[in-house]
Design a protein around this motif. Structure first.
Motif, PDB file in Angstrom:
ATOM      1  N   UNK A 285      38.193  35.863  33.308  1.00  0.00           N
ATOM      2  CA  UNK A 285      38.067  36.913  34.325  1.00  0.00           C
ATOM      3  C   UNK A 285      38.543  36.416  35.692  1.00  0.00           C
ATOM      4  N   UNK A 286      38.176  35.167  36.033  1.00  0.00           N
ATOM      5  CA  UNK A 286      38.583  34.625  37.328  1.00  0.00           C
ATOM      6  C   UNK A 286      40.102  34.526  37.407  1.00  0.00           C
ATOM      7  N   UNK A 287      40.743  34.082  36.316  1.00  0.00           N
ATOM      8  CA  UNK A 287      42.198  33.957  36.318  1.00  0.00           C
ATOM      9  C   UNK A 287      42.865  35.329  36.381  1.00  0.00           C
ATOM     10  N   UNK A 288      42.274  36.292  35.690  1.00  0.00           N
ATOM     11  CA  UNK A 288      42.846  37.643  35.700  1.00  0.00           C
ATOM     12  C   UNK A 288      42.734  38.261  37.091  1.00  0.00           C
ATOM     13  N   UNK A 289      41.633  37.945  37.800  1.00  0.00           N
ATOM     14  CA  UNK A 289      41.466  38.469  39.153  1.00  0.00           C
ATOM     15  C   UNK A 289      42.452  37.812  40.113  1.00  0.00           C
ATOM     16  N   UNK A 290      42.668  36.492  39.924  1.00  0.00           N
ATOM     17  CA  UNK A 290      43.562  35.762  40.822  1.00  0.00           C
ATOM     18  C   UNK A 290      45.022  36.122  40.570  1.00  0.00           C
ATOM     19  N   UNK A 291      45.352  36.414  39.319  1.00  0.00           N
ATOM     20  CA  UNK A 291      46.748  36.742  38.981  1.00  0.00           C
ATOM     21  C   UNK A 291      46.782  38.059  38.204  1.00  0.00           C
ATOM     22  N   UNK A 292      46.738  39.190  38.908  1.00  0.00           N
ATOM     23  CA  UNK A 292      46.644  40.484  38.210  1.00  0.00           C
ATOM     24  C   UNK A 292      47.838  40.776  37.297  1.00  0.00           C
ATOM     25  N   UNK A 293      48.974  40.108  37.539  1.00  0.00           N
ATOM     26  CA  UNK A 293      50.150  40.436  36.728  1.00  0.00           C
ATOM     27  C   UNK A 293      50.200  39.616  35.439  1.00  0.00           C
ATOM     28  N   UNK A 294      49.279  38.643  35.290  1.00  0.00           N
ATOM     29  CA  UNK A 294      49.327  37.743  34.130  1.00  0.00           C
ATOM     30  C   UNK A 294      49.021  38.481  32.825  1.00  0.00           C
ATOM     31  N   UNK A 295      49.745  38.097  31.762  1.00  0.00           N
ATOM     32  CA  UNK A 295      49.372  38.556  30.423  1.00  0.00           C
ATOM     33  C   UNK A 295      48.305  37.599  29.900  1.00  0.00           C
ATOM     34  N   UNK A 296      47.678  37.943  28.765  1.00  0.00           N
ATOM     35  CA  UNK A 296      46.662  37.050  28.197  1.00  0.00           C
ATOM     36  C   UNK A 296      47.257  35.683  27.917  1.00  0.00           C
ATOM     37  N   UNK A 297      48.499  35.673  27.392  1.00  0.00           N
ATOM     38  CA  UNK A 297      49.133  34.399  27.049  1.00  0.00           C
ATOM     39  C   UNK A 297      49.288  33.512  28.273  1.00  0.00           C
ATOM     40  N   UNK A 298      49.617  34.119  29.414  1.00  0.00           N
ATOM     41  CA  UNK A 298      49.784  33.335  30.643  1.00  0.00           C
ATOM     42  C   UNK A 298      48.443  32.806  31.135  1.00  0.00           C
ATOM     43  N   UNK A 299      47.396  33.625  30.966  1.00  0.00           N
ATOM     44  CA  UNK A 299      46.059  33.179  31.359  1.00  0.00           C
ATOM     45  C   UNK A 299      45.638  31.984  30.497  1.00  0.00           C
ATOM     46  N   UNK A 300      45.832  32.103  29.188  1.00  0.00           N
ATOM     47  CA  UNK A 300      45.440  31.033  28.258  1.00  0.00           C
ATOM     48  C   UNK A 300      46.227  29.758  28.543  1.00  0.00           C
ATOM     49  N   UNK A 301      47.517  29.944  28.938  1.00  0.00           N
ATOM     50  CA  UNK A 301      48.395  28.790  29.149  1.00  0.00           C
ATOM     51  C   UNK A 301      47.930  27.907  30.292  1.00  0.00           C
ATOM     52  N   UNK A 302      47.092  28.441  31.194  1.00  0.00           N
ATOM     53  CA  UNK A 302      46.603  27.646  32.321  1.00  0.00           C
ATOM     54  C   UNK A 302      45.930  26.366  31.829  1.00  0.00           C
ATOM     55  N   UNK A 303      45.141  26.469  30.778  1.00  0.00           N
ATOM     56  CA  UNK A 303      44.464  25.280  30.250  1.00  0.00           C
ATOM     57  C   UNK A 303      45.086  24.792  28.952  1.00  0.00           C
ATOM     58  N   UNK A 304      45.588  25.719  28.122  1.00  0.00           N
ATOM     59  CA  UNK A 304      46.050  25.330  26.789  1.00  0.00           C
ATOM     60  C   UNK A 304      47.536  25.006  26.734  1.00  0.00           C
ATOM     61  N   UNK A 305      48.248  25.159  27.859  1.00  0.00           N
ATOM     62  CA  UNK A 305      49.677  24.885  27.853  1.00  0.00           C
ATOM     63  C   UNK A 305      50.455  26.018  27.210  1.00  0.00           C
ATOM     64  N   UNK A 306      51.751  25.853  27.153  1.00  0.00           N
ATOM     65  CA  UNK A 306      52.616  26.896  26.600  1.00  0.00           C
ATOM     66  C   UNK A 306      52.583  26.827  25.075  1.00  0.00           C
ATOM     67  N   UNK A 307      51.507  27.384  24.514  1.00  0.00           N
ATOM     68  CA  UNK A 307      51.307  27.317  23.064  1.00  0.00           C
ATOM     69  C   UNK A 307      52.431  28.051  22.328  1.00  0.00           C
ATOM     70  N   UNK A 308      52.969  29.102  22.962  1.00  0.00           N
ATOM     71  CA  UNK A 308      54.000  29.910  22.312  1.00  0.00           C
ATOM     72  C   UNK A 308      55.262  29.117  21.997  1.00  0.00           C
TER      73      UNK A 308
END
Lengths: 267, 209
Positions: B152-175
């Protein structure tokens, strides 16, 4: 022989009023968790003890542990006898960590493993603790427990451990947390819903288990909460009040109708 | 045994590792070499140990990358926030959760059934044996980590982020990963650094349980 350093002004030392222990309840916009224990309602049934034991992953206290006085019970029922047989009366007093505003345990820890958090809780950080036991000795309520052994549970009880509470290892001190995992969980849920935490929404395991609602938990910063109201009762007192520990737990005195003429008999 | 040894050692940056290893090589001697090796292994501490070998060679670069499947389509424990595209997931789970075999069979009962790795899933599904995936991201027992407030904090800070971009903050570019590995240290310093930058709570009791 005067040199430049002799005449230089000494830096002004900051006033000692900034010491954290000076104000037991510093102003915060957050919560100040507290509890009220009504000695008049407590029947000494020990339901709170059992609830705490299973909620917080406390190992079973075998007979030997009790004899050695090394049993761990984050909450215990103290029993006092009043009068002589056949007119003896049993008095019960649940005693748990008082989450003191001026906690004697916090100042003696050499590694800051115990501290007061912004919500008014006395927190023990287990993996910072080095087991000096200074805190357990400093505690006037004897509610801090040292792990003399690795905790073990006979099968299948090892499968009922609470995943929200860590299992403490040998060599560290542990104590009541006011079920901080429940507090955190409720705060997260309230935050997600975009609302404040409601009064009575957080219930530690002991409070939830109490069949006579002798234990009440809530936010002392909220003047409308049930704990705030009860803590201003005429029967209210603190354990070992003269020590000035400013506990977060308020006890309500027992009402004894047989003591005619006392103040409490009126209500 | 190696894990307990790692815990005693400082985490070093690659540059520091090279300097220490270089010094060891210059000073030479058979006695120093194993010591350096241990220091290198210890300093790696789970960050650059590489991906574990999974029972099935599941390829995230195919699923999340080429096919573009959203993270929360399979990891249904992820609490989904409103500004992300989809509305799947259970909102109260602390963990993102590993998908069940049934979840894989949702697609693979018809998709790519001829591939040997997919047939392993089918075999697991038919015999009712769970697949024993090796967990990549694991925090210590005394850490009370919950995905929800972080997402939620990441989504609030970056409203344009997709879920994948939010997850990538800690998990890296899993895709883009063929085999998933841990990219961040995820130790207390890492957590605190991020909490400081984003003025998130720094009270011990927020994470320690």
């Amino acid at each position: 022989m005067a040199s430049a350093t002799d005449t230089a002004e000494l830096p002004v030392v900051a006033a000692a009023a900034t010491l954290p222990t000076d104000d037991p309840h510093p102003e915060t916009d957050g919560h100040r968790w507290g509890m009220v224990i009504d000695a008049d309602k407590c029947t000494g049934c020990q339901a709170c003890v059992v609830a705490c034991q299973s909620e917080n992953n406390l190992a079973l206290n075998e007979e030997n542990r009790v004899i050695e006085r090394r049993a761990k019970t984050w909450i215990r029922i103290e029993r006092y006898w009043e009068g002589e047989w056949p007119n003896a009366k049993a008095r019960f007093l649940p005693v748990l960590c008082q989450h003191c505003g001026n906690a004697p345990c916090e100042t003696v820890c050499p590694v800051w493993a115990t501290y007061h958090n912004p919500d008014g809780l006395n927190v023990q950080v287990y993996n910072r603790c080095i087991g000096t036991r200074f805190c357990a000795n400093a505690c006037p309520y004897s509610v801090r427990y040292f792990n003399f052994w690795e905790p073990e549970w006979p099968s299948p009880m090892d499968r009922q451990l609470n995943p929200d509470v860590t299992v403490r290892t040998k060599g560290i001190v542990e104590k009541c947390t006011f079920c901080i995992h429940r507090i955190n969980r409720t705060k997260r849920q309230a935050d997600r819903d975009g609302r404040p935490v409601a009064d009575g929404e957080v219930e530690p395991a002991c409070v939830q288990a109490c069949p006579t609602t002798a234990l009440v938990f809530g936010d002392l910063n909220d003047s409308d909460s049930k704990v705030s109201e009860l803590s201003h009762s005429k029967r209210a007192y603190s354990l070992l009040d003269s020590l000035g520990t400013a506990p977060a737990i308020t006890y309500l005195k027992k009402v004894d109708p047989s003591h005619v003429g006392e103040e409490e008999a009126g209500h | 045994m190696l894990d307990s040894f790692r815990a005693l050692l400082p985490r070093l940056s690659p540059k520091q590792l090279i300097v220490i290893s270089g010094l060891g090589a210059v000073l030479g001697g058979g006695a120093i070499a194993p010591m350096i090796l241990l220091i290198v292994l210890g300093a790696m501490g789970g960050t650059i140990t590489g991906p574990p070998e999974q029972p099935i060679a599941f390829d995230h670069s195919v699923h999340a990358g080429k096919a573009g499947i959203a993270c929360e389509f399979c990891h249904r424990g992820i609490p989904v926030v409103e500004n992300t595209a989809t509305a799947l997931g259970t909102p109260v789970s602390a963990a993102a959760t590993i998908p069940s075999v049934e979840q894989c069979m949702f697609c693979h009962s018809v998709v790519a059934t001829d591939k040997p790795e997919v047939q392993k899933i089918r075999a697991a599904w038919e015999t009712g044996t769970p697949i024993e995936w090796i967990r990549v991201h694991r925090l210590p027992d005394h850490v009370d980590f919950v995905h929800d407030p972080h997402i939620r904090a990441l989504a609030e800070a970056h409203p344009s982020f997709s879920t994948a971009q939010i997850c990538a903050t800690c998990h890296g570019d899993v895709a883009s990963m063929t085999e998933v590995e841990q990219v961040r240290a995820l130790n207390m310093g890492d957590c605190q650094g991020c909490h400081r930058e984003n003025s998130a709570p720094l009270d011990c009791a927020v994470c320690h349980k």
